[in-house]
Motif scaffolding. Structure first.
Motif, PDB file in Angstrom:
ATOM      1  N   ALA A  70       0.829  -1.326   0.017  1.00  0.00           N
ATOM      2  CA  ALA A  70      -0.063  -0.024  -0.174  1.00  0.00           C
ATOM      3  C   ALA A  70       0.935   1.209  -0.017  1.00  0.00           C
ATOM      4  CB  ALA A  70      -1.035   0.051   1.136  1.00  0.00           C
ATOM      5  N   GLU A  71       2.035   1.184   0.392  1.00  0.00           N
ATOM      6  CA  GLU A  71       2.869   2.406   0.650  1.00  0.00           C
ATOM      7  C   GLU A  71       3.591   2.599  -0.628  1.00  0.00           C
ATOM      8  OE1 GLU A  71       5.076   2.359   4.174  1.00  0.00           O
ATOM      9  OE2 GLU A  71       3.496   2.208   5.497  1.00  0.00           O
ATOM     10  N   THR A  72       4.347   1.503  -1.037  1.00  0.00           N
ATOM     11  CA  THR A  72       5.239   1.605  -2.308  1.00  0.00           C
ATOM     12  C   THR A  72       4.824   1.511  -3.513  1.00  0.00           C
ATOM     13  OG1 THR A  72       5.968  -0.637  -2.069  1.00  0.00           O
ATOM     14  CG2 THR A  72       7.212   1.107  -0.698  1.00  0.00           C
ATOM     15  N   GLY A  73       3.578   0.640  -3.660  1.00  0.00           N
ATOM     16  CA  GLY A  73       2.842   0.223  -4.740  1.00  0.00           C
ATOM     17  C   GLY A  73       3.599  -0.943  -5.467  1.00  0.00           C
ATOM     18  N   ALA A  74       4.640  -1.563  -4.820  1.00  0.00           N
ATOM     19  CA  ALA A  74       5.307  -2.651  -5.271  1.00  0.00           C
ATOM     20  C   ALA A  74       4.663  -3.919  -4.984  1.00  0.00           C
ATOM     21  CB  ALA A  74       6.753  -2.922  -4.762  1.00  0.00           C
ATOM     22  N   ILE A  75       4.347  -4.632  -6.164  1.00  0.00           N
ATOM     23  CA  ILE A  75       3.810  -5.724  -6.345  1.00  0.00           C
ATOM     24  C   ILE A  75       4.662  -6.986  -5.967  1.00  0.00           C
ATOM     25  CG2 ILE A  75       2.799  -7.563  -7.813  1.00  0.00           C
ATOM     26  CD1 ILE A  75       2.256  -5.430  -9.851  1.00  0.00           C
ATOM     27  N   HIS A  76       3.872  -7.896  -4.765  1.00  0.00           N
ATOM     28  CA  HIS A  76       4.666  -9.132  -4.352  1.00  0.00           C
ATOM     29  C   HIS A  76       4.124 -10.327  -4.930  1.00  0.00           C
ATOM     30  CE1 HIS A  76       5.755  -6.011  -1.127  1.00  0.00           C
ATOM     31  NE2 HIS A  76       6.239  -6.972  -0.612  1.00  0.00           N
ATOM     32  N   TYR A  77       5.136 -11.099  -5.394  1.00  0.00           N
ATOM     33  CA  TYR A  77       4.753 -12.318  -6.180  1.00  0.00           C
ATOM     34  C   TYR A  77       4.879 -13.635  -5.484  1.00  0.00           C
ATOM     35  CZ  TYR A  77       5.155  -9.063 -10.267  1.00  0.00           C
ATOM     36  OH  TYR A  77       5.095  -8.096 -10.842  1.00  0.00           O
ATOM     37  N   GLY A  78       3.904 -14.503  -5.681  1.00  0.00           N
ATOM     38  CA  GLY A  78       4.413 -15.833  -5.115  1.00  0.00           C
ATOM     39  C   GLY A  78       3.914 -16.913  -6.335  1.00  0.00           C
ATOM     40  N   THR A  79       4.319 -18.100  -5.760  1.00  0.00           N
ATOM     41  CA  THR A  79       3.895 -19.326  -6.854  1.00  0.00           C
ATOM     42  C   THR A  79       2.665 -19.671  -6.782  1.00  0.00           C
ATOM     43  OG1 THR A  79       4.657 -20.986  -5.170  1.00  0.00           O
ATOM     44  CG2 THR A  79       6.156 -19.939  -6.934  1.00  0.00           C
ATOM     45  N   THR A  80       1.956 -20.249  -7.751  1.00  0.00           N
ATOM     46  CA  THR A  80       0.641 -20.818  -7.794  1.00  0.00           C
ATOM     47  C   THR A  80       0.409 -22.278  -7.662  1.00  0.00           C
ATOM     48  OG1 THR A  80       0.908 -21.348 -10.307  1.00  0.00           O
ATOM     49  CG2 THR A  80       0.101 -19.091  -9.441  1.00  0.00           C
ATOM     50  N   ASP A  81      -0.645 -22.963  -7.569  1.00  0.00           N
ATOM     51  CA  ASP A  81      -0.746 -24.332  -7.466  1.00  0.00           C
ATOM     52  C   ASP A  81      -0.541 -25.153  -8.493  1.00  0.00           C
ATOM     53  OD1 ASP A  81      -1.991 -23.995  -4.825  1.00  0.00           O
ATOM     54  OD2 ASP A  81      -3.998 -24.218  -5.519  1.00  0.00           O
ATOM     55  N   LEU A  82      -0.359 -24.274  -9.729  1.00  0.00           N
ATOM     56  CA  LEU A  82       0.035 -24.916 -11.123  1.00  0.00           C
ATOM     57  C   LEU A  82       1.478 -25.457 -10.908  1.00  0.00           C
ATOM     58  CD1 LEU A  82      -0.505 -25.718 -13.796  1.00  0.00           C
ATOM     59  CD2 LEU A  82       0.241 -23.488 -14.399  1.00  0.00           C
ATOM     60  N   LEU A  83       2.403 -24.515 -10.081  1.00  0.00           N
ATOM     61  CA  LEU A  83       3.678 -24.984 -10.034  1.00  0.00           C
ATOM     62  C   LEU A  83       3.807 -26.194  -9.205  1.00  0.00           C
ATOM     63  CD1 LEU A  83       6.822 -24.535 -10.278  1.00  0.00           C
ATOM     64  CD2 LEU A  83       6.435 -23.086  -8.159  1.00  0.00           C
ATOM     65  N   LEU A  84       3.054 -26.545  -8.086  1.00  0.00           N
ATOM     66  CA  LEU A  84       2.851 -27.889  -7.420  1.00  0.00           C
ATOM     67  C   LEU A  84       2.659 -28.787  -8.389  1.00  0.00           C
ATOM     68  CD1 LEU A  84       1.108 -26.491  -4.071  1.00  0.00           C
ATOM     69  CD2 LEU A  84       3.627 -26.594  -4.784  1.00  0.00           C
ATOM     70  N   VAL A  85       1.879 -28.553  -9.305  1.00  0.00           N
ATOM     71  CA  VAL A  85       1.144 -29.823 -10.132  1.00  0.00           C
ATOM     72  C   VAL A  85       2.455 -30.071 -10.999  1.00  0.00           C
ATOM     73  CG1 VAL A  85      -0.164 -30.283 -12.067  1.00  0.00           C
ATOM     74  CG2 VAL A  85      -1.180 -29.007  -9.846  1.00  0.00           C
ATOM     75  N   GLN A  86       3.062 -29.124 -11.561  1.00  0.00           N
ATOM     76  CA  GLN A  86       4.004 -29.198 -12.761  1.00  0.00           C
ATOM     77  C   GLN A  86       5.428 -30.269 -11.934  1.00  0.00           C
ATOM     78  OE1 GLN A  86       4.163 -28.657 -15.946  1.00  0.00           O
ATOM     79  NE2 GLN A  86       2.354 -27.670 -16.021  1.00  0.00           N
ATOM     80  N   LEU A  87       5.509 -29.620 -10.502  1.00  0.00           N
ATOM     81  CA  LEU A  87       6.835 -30.329  -9.945  1.00  0.00           C
ATOM     82  C   LEU A  87       6.282 -31.716  -9.221  1.00  0.00           C
ATOM     83  CD1 LEU A  87       8.139 -27.144  -7.863  1.00  0.00           C
ATOM     84  CD2 LEU A  87       8.939 -28.141  -9.927  1.00  0.00           C
ATOM     85  N   GLY A  88       4.807 -31.955  -9.151  1.00  0.00           N
ATOM     86  CA  GLY A  88       4.501 -33.228  -8.806  1.00  0.00           C
ATOM     87  C   GLY A  88       4.733 -33.394  -7.301  1.00  0.00           C
ATOM     88  N   ILE A  89       4.478 -31.935  -6.560  1.00  0.00           N
ATOM     89  CA  ILE A  89       4.598 -32.015  -5.068  1.00  0.00           C
ATOM     90  C   ILE A  89       3.311 -31.482  -4.506  1.00  0.00           C
ATOM     91  CG2 ILE A  89       7.044 -31.839  -5.098  1.00  0.00           C
ATOM     92  CD1 ILE A  89       6.675 -28.844  -4.617  1.00  0.00           C
ATOM     93  N   ASN A  90       3.198 -31.647  -3.224  1.00  0.00           N
ATOM     94  CA  ASN A  90       1.857 -31.197  -2.567  1.00  0.00           C
ATOM     95  C   ASN A  90       1.818 -29.978  -2.042  1.00  0.00           C
ATOM     96  OD1 ASN A  90       0.110 -33.478  -3.271  1.00  0.00           O
ATOM     97  ND2 ASN A  90       1.119 -34.722  -1.959  1.00  0.00           N
ATOM     98  N   SER A  91       3.331 -29.814  -1.555  1.00  0.00           N
ATOM     99  CA  SER A  91       3.274 -28.503  -0.849  1.00  0.00           C
ATOM    100  C   SER A  91       5.087 -27.947  -1.098  1.00  0.00           C
ATOM    101  CB  SER A  91       3.177 -28.685   0.974  1.00  0.00           C
ATOM    102  OG  SER A  91       3.802 -27.557   1.474  1.00  0.00           O
TER     103      SER A  91
END
Length: 206
Positions: free
Chosen positions: A163-184
């Motif tokens: 809210a202060e800097t306007g910078a976007i914070h990124y994170g991974t999605t569930d699709l990455l878990l699927v692609q890697l074949g892991i649950n978490s």
């Protein structure tokens, strides 16, 4: 007399050098061009500086584009919108079209990720939520295009905007878990043993 002539000459040169201010229509076109290529929301002051236009005029141009995209004044409603996020403005796909756009991107981009994309994805996976600037600092390279690629593939997402800097914070999605074949993400291997000194570029990692 000489002084008067010099003053007149300077004023005449200033009049010639000063470009005519853009019309409201031209200002909207220039603003739209910038908004089409930015990766993060841009504040009005930043946009005004880039356009060399008064903040008030830029605000009016933004309002006009929002109304145009939303289908007001008899114009067709677009599949994208100009949205204010974290005090800045950026063009986004409308929410009702998210699914079809995601499916298109995933089916049209089956190629393997580049080494740069894999490295950036690893940084995000281990350090999320993380800003684009922090990623670039860790990798010591510009990561704008790589982040766009990962977003397009649906492997990362915009988690939140500061809210202060306007910078976007990124994170991974569930699709990455699927692609890697892991649950978490907890199943990711410890990264520290793979680094030269156990900490370079990845502070406080497992």
């Amino acid at each position: 007399m000489a002084t008067d002539e010099s003053t007149a000459t300077i004023e005449a040169e200033a009049d010639v050098a000063a470009p005519a201010p853009p019309s409201a229509e031209e200002l909207r076109a220039r603003l739209e061009a910038i908004l089409m290529v930015v990766d993060e929301p841009q504040g009005v002051v930043t946009l005004a500086t880039a356009l060399g236009a008064p903040v008030k005029a830029v605000r009016a141009a933004i309002d006009a584009l929002v109304a145009d995209y939303d289908g007001e004044a008899a114009s067709p409603r677009r599949g994208f919108e100009l949205r204010e996020v974290g005090g800045g403005w950026r063009i986004y796909v409308r929410e009702e079209h998210d699914a079809i756009v995601k499916d298109f991107v995933l089916t049209q981009n089956p190629s393997r990720l580049s080494q740069a994309a894999l490295e950036t994805l690893a940084v995000i996976a281990y350090k999320q939520p993380i800003t684009r600037g922090a990623i670039a600092s860790i990798r010591a390279v510009n990561v704008d295009s790589v982040v766009r690629t990962l977003l397009g593939r649906g492997l990362i997402t915009e988690a939140f905007t500061d809210a202060e800097t306007g910078a976007i914070h990124y994170g991974t999605t569930d699709l990455l878990l699927v692609q890697l074949g892991i649950n978490s993400l907890d199943e990711l291997p410890p990264i520290s043993p793979l680094l030269a000194d156990g900490s370079e570029g990845f502070d406080d990692l497992r």
